[in-house]
Design an enzyme around this catalytic site. Structure first.
Site, short mmCIF file in Angstrom:
data_model
loop_
_atom_site.label_atom_id
_atom_site.label_comp_id
_atom_site.label_asym_id
_atom_site.label_seq_id
_atom_site.Cartn_x
_atom_site.Cartn_y
_atom_site.Cartn_z
N GLY A 1 23.96 -7.40 -14.38
CA GLY A 1 25.33 -6.98 -14.08
C GLY A 1 25.84 -7.60 -12.80
O GLY A 1 25.94 -6.93 -11.76
N TYR A 2 26.20 -8.88 -12.84
CA TYR A 2 26.71 -9.58 -11.67
C TYR A 2 28.19 -9.92 -11.81
O TYR A 2 29.02 -9.48 -11.04
CB TYR A 2 25.91 -10.87 -11.43
CG TYR A 2 24.52 -10.68 -10.86
CD1 TYR A 2 24.04 -9.42 -10.51
CD2 TYR A 2 23.68 -11.76 -10.66
CE1 TYR A 2 22.76 -9.25 -10.00
CE2 TYR A 2 22.40 -11.61 -10.15
CZ TYR A 2 21.94 -10.35 -9.81
OH TYR A 2 20.69 -10.20 -9.30
N SER A 3 28.55 -10.76 -12.78
CA SER A 3 29.91 -11.30 -12.89
C SER A 3 30.93 -10.21 -13.19
O SER A 3 30.64 -9.24 -13.89
CB SER A 3 29.97 -12.37 -13.98
OG SER A 3 29.15 -13.47 -13.65
N SER B 1 25.27 -10.79 -20.76
CA SER B 1 24.39 -11.04 -21.90
C SER B 1 23.53 -9.82 -22.19
O SER B 1 23.06 -9.14 -21.27
CB SER B 1 23.49 -12.25 -21.62
OG SER B 1 24.23 -13.40 -21.35
N GLU C 1 13.55 -17.87 -10.13
CA GLU C 1 13.56 -17.80 -11.58
C GLU C 1 14.16 -19.02 -12.27
O GLU C 1 14.03 -19.19 -13.47
CB GLU C 1 14.32 -16.54 -12.04
CG GLU C 1 13.48 -15.28 -11.97
CD GLU C 1 12.22 -15.38 -12.80
OE1 GLU C 1 12.29 -15.47 -14.03
OE2 GLU C 1 11.12 -15.39 -12.20
N THR D 1 27.80 -20.89 -12.52
CA THR D 1 28.55 -22.02 -13.06
C THR D 1 28.22 -23.31 -12.31
O THR D 1 27.66 -23.29 -11.21
CB THR D 1 30.06 -21.77 -12.96
OG1 THR D 1 30.42 -21.70 -11.57
CG2 THR D 1 30.46 -20.48 -13.66
N GLU E 1 30.30 -25.16 -10.84
CA GLU E 1 31.04 -25.13 -9.58
C GLU E 1 30.27 -24.34 -8.52
O GLU E 1 30.22 -24.72 -7.34
CB GLU E 1 32.42 -24.53 -9.80
CG GLU E 1 33.37 -25.38 -10.64
CD GLU E 1 33.05 -25.33 -12.12
OE1 GLU E 1 33.58 -26.19 -12.86
OE2 GLU E 1 32.28 -24.45 -12.56
#
Length: 375
Positions: free
Chosen positions: A123-125, A158, A240, A356, A358
């Site tokens: 749960g990051y973005s 995901s 990782e 990403t 970027e």
């Protein structure tokens, strides 16, 4: 990546290849992963039973205490077979718990992670933050000494539709605290107030939006100190990436492209031959970067920049291989539903997951060349 490993490590590779013969039904997972979800979870449990999800874990945490080269070999061969990607839980989350978790958390989570019985989503973005994790706005308010209340949303997550828990990066500091005000919480996805909604992807897969509406989370589920989540996240991601983007996937993609070129009668074209040679060199470059990254990790040296170089190069080459079929002018490369056209749609997503392109360029610019502001 069949060079530079010890005899014992190559024996392990042979064992992995033998193991994979029982999972041929999952081949193509990278390309049709939503159809194989339960089969992949079955595979994770089988890997856990063999102790292969904890190959490089220290023995005091129930692992085999082996070199990271073993887990690299495992997931490199899994990628070539297109069977499965490494699960986040036994890798990123487990190693963060070893470094930053409490003894109670390790006892509670590590055994099931090691056995492949506990699955995590990352749960990051967020909708307005993207890959800029320092801009996270999902809020965890301290309701008492023993509990947080979480409100906000994560997106492009995901596996949240079948995972057990989410590894949640949330803001506990002031709104403008950036990386200095972040905290990591472990939130069971069945908790009241958690809603998981599908986000279809253009390769036929599924990501998710995860909403948190007054979700109560015990303070015992906080990993590391409050407002020190940035350190937890940074250390886990760096170690990782050597397994999250294995280079043998590219070798398989290139081999499939070469086979497709021959099947379509394009292999005698000098321009096609030249482009395939260029791509073979690009794949070799990524393999060399992967070995360099693995060497940094084995030596215990800082690996964030080599990991970013490797991820950026690997996912860029994945797109170049997929795009080549269109460059060669075959109609099949543009027909929806064909494998070669699908390879292109799927390769685009590779440049997003795990940060990403970027974001990777920004990390390299800041840490390797001291350009730009740090968060």
């Amino acid at each position: 990546m069949d060079f530079g490993f010890t005899a014992e490590e190559e024996e392990f590779r042979a064992e992995v290849l033998e193991f994979l013969t029982d999972y041929r039904d999952l081949a193509g997972y990278f390309h049709r992963r939503e159809k194989n979800g339960e089969g992949v979870r079955r595979l994770y449990r089988a890997l856990g039973e063999r102790g292969w999800l904890s190959l490089s874990w220290p023995t005091e945490f129930g692992g085999a205490g082996l070199s990271p080269a073993y887990e690299f070999i495992l997931w490199d061969e899994m990628a070539y077979a297109r069977v499965a990607r490494p699960p986040m839980g036994p890798g990123l989350m487990a190693k963060a718990l070893m470094a930053h978790g409490t003894a109670e958390q390790r006892e509670r989570f590590l055994p099931d992670l090691r056995r492949g019985r506990l699955n995590f989503a990352l749960g990051y973005s967020e909708p307005d933050a993207g890959s800029d994790l320092a801009a996270v706005r999902t809020r965890a308010r301290r309701a008492s000494a023993d509990e947080y209340v979480v409100d906000g949303a994560k997106c492009w997550t995901s596996n949240a539709h079948w995972a057990d828990c989410i590894w949640l990066l949330c803001r506990t500091g002031a709104p403008d605290s950036r990386s200095r005000g972040l905290t990591v919480l472990i939130v069971p996805l069945h908790h009241p107030g958690v809603t998981v909604s599908p986000i279809p992807t253009h390769d036929g897969g599924r990501l998710n939006e995860v909403r948190f509406d007054g979700v109560r989370v015990p303070a015992a589920n906080r990993v590391g100190a409050e407002n020190e989540g940035w350190q937890v996240v940074g250390s886990a991601l760096a170690v990782e990436r050597h397994v999250q983007f294995p280079p043998k996937r590219l070798r398989r993609d290139l081999q499939d492209l070469v086979r497709w070129v021959a099947d379509n009668g394009l292999d005698a074209d000098p321009a096609v031959q030249g482009r395939l040679a260029e791509l073979a060199v690009r794949v070799a470059e990524v393999e060399a970067l992967a070995l360099a990254l693995l060497g940094e990790i084995i030596a215990g040296e800082p690996s964030a920049v080599p990991a970013a170089y490797h991820k950026l190069a690997g996912t860029t080459v994945a797109q170049e291989i997929a795009r080549a079929a269109m460059e060669f002018g075959s109609q099949e490369a543009l027909v929806s539903g064909t494998d070669i056209e699908f390879m292109w749609r799927q390769a685009i997503l590779e440049t997003i997951g795990g940060g990403t392109s970027e974001t990777m360029r920004g990390l390299i610019a800041r840490q390797a060349y001291n350009l730009g502001a740090r968060t």
